[in-house]
Design an enzyme around this catalytic site. Structure first.
Site, PDB file in Angstrom:
ATOM      1  N   ARG A  32       0.825  -1.225   0.000  1.00 17.08           N
ATOM      2  CA  ARG A  32       0.000   0.000   0.000  1.00 17.08           C
ATOM      3  C   ARG A  32       0.855   1.270   0.000  1.00 17.08           C
ATOM      4  NH1 ARG A  32      -3.906   2.704   4.195  1.00 17.08           N
ATOM      5  NH2 ARG A  32      -5.677   3.324   2.902  1.00 17.08           N
ATOM      6  N   ILE A  58      -7.249   7.471  -0.831  1.00 16.50           N
ATOM      7  CA  ILE A  58      -7.028   6.050  -1.071  1.00 16.50           C
ATOM      8  C   ILE A  58      -7.957   5.313  -0.115  1.00 16.50           C
ATOM      9  CG2 ILE A  58      -5.019   6.084   0.493  1.00 16.50           C
ATOM     10  CD1 ILE A  58      -3.890   3.699  -1.019  1.00 16.50           C
ATOM     11  N   SER A  59      -8.625   4.294  -0.599  1.00 16.91           N
ATOM     12  CA  SER A  59      -9.662   3.623   0.183  1.00 16.91           C
ATOM     13  C   SER A  59      -9.124   2.943   1.441  1.00 16.91           C
ATOM     14  CB  SER A  59     -10.369   2.561  -0.678  1.00 16.91           C
ATOM     15  OG  SER A  59     -11.014   3.167  -1.757  1.00 16.91           O
ATOM     16  N   GLN A  60      -9.998   2.844   2.430  1.00 18.68           N
ATOM     17  CA  GLN A  60      -9.736   2.128   3.676  1.00 18.68           C
ATOM     18  C   GLN A  60      -9.482   0.642   3.369  1.00 18.68           C
ATOM     19  OE1 GLN A  60     -13.266   2.124   6.040  1.00 18.68           O
ATOM     20  NE2 GLN A  60     -12.381   0.905   7.699  1.00 18.68           N
TER      21      GLN A  60
END
Length: 210
Positions: A32, A58-60
């Site tokens: 990530r 940025i997504s969880q």
């Protein structure tokens, strides 16, 4: 020192109903930090969305894993993603399926995603700049379609780009959004199931005219 990757997997994924071994492996395999801006690196494996600039995030990790698990993906499948963002979700999906087609409407984000995906060495993602409302007709039909932005209602062109037996997962709604799993049972019959309340950025463009 921030949260470690191992801690994120154990506490935030396995500890919260993510049990699909392939999804957990994909979340482990995707670095990530390659998708997170330098000023956010210490927060890389925290279970929250992080800012990547100009109001975008940025997504969880939990939501990325939850959506991948809900789609029950297999290695031979082809997936369409609407909303490439920084490329993180596409990278996770790429570890689970044969090929990912991904569309992003924001030009700088589409360029960032391409750069980020190149850095990972992932080769089974095709990206395109454009409005995702009409999907990617020439690559259809898809085994699964996933939306990472919320339309008021699911765009009909996307529903008909699913294979029979295909699944579409989307956050749907304006103020109150629900994650909806749609299944194409036959040529003109679709079944829907609501999974959980969510909060995503609204899908822009053509989706707002419907």
């Amino acid at each position: 020192m921030g949260v470690s990757k191992r801690e994120m997997i154990k506490r935030h994924l396995q500890g919260r109903n993510i049990s699909d071994a392939r999804v957990l492996q994909a979340m482990w395999d995707v670095d990530r930090s390659l998708f997170v801006p330098e000023d956010q690196l210490e927060h890389t494996y925290e279970d929250k969305a992080l800012p990547i600039g100009l109001g975008q995030t940025i997504s969880q990790p939990y939501i990325v894993a939850y959506m991948a698990q809900a789609l029950r993906l297999t290695p031979q499948e082809v997936v369409l993603e609407i909303g490439t963002g920084c490329g993180y979700n596409a990278a996770v999906l790429a570890h689970l399926v044969q090929h990912v087609y991904s569309i992003e409407v924001i030009e700088w984000l589409a360029a960032l995603a391409r750069k980020n995906l190149e850095r990972t060495g992932i080769r089974n993602v095709s990206t395109r700049l454009g409005d995702g409302f009409n999907g990617w007709p020439e690559a259809a039909p898809f085994d699964a379609i996933v939306l990472t932005a919320a339309p008021p209602v699911i765009p009909e062109p996307l529903m008909y780009q699913l294979k029979i037996g295909g699944r579409l997962l989307a956050p749907v709604g304006t103020n109150l959004q629900k994650l909806v799993l749609l299944f194409r049972a036959s040529e003109n019959h679709f079944e829907e199931r609501e999974l959980l309340p969510v909060r995503f950025v609204p899908m822009t463009g053509e989706a707002q005219k419907n």
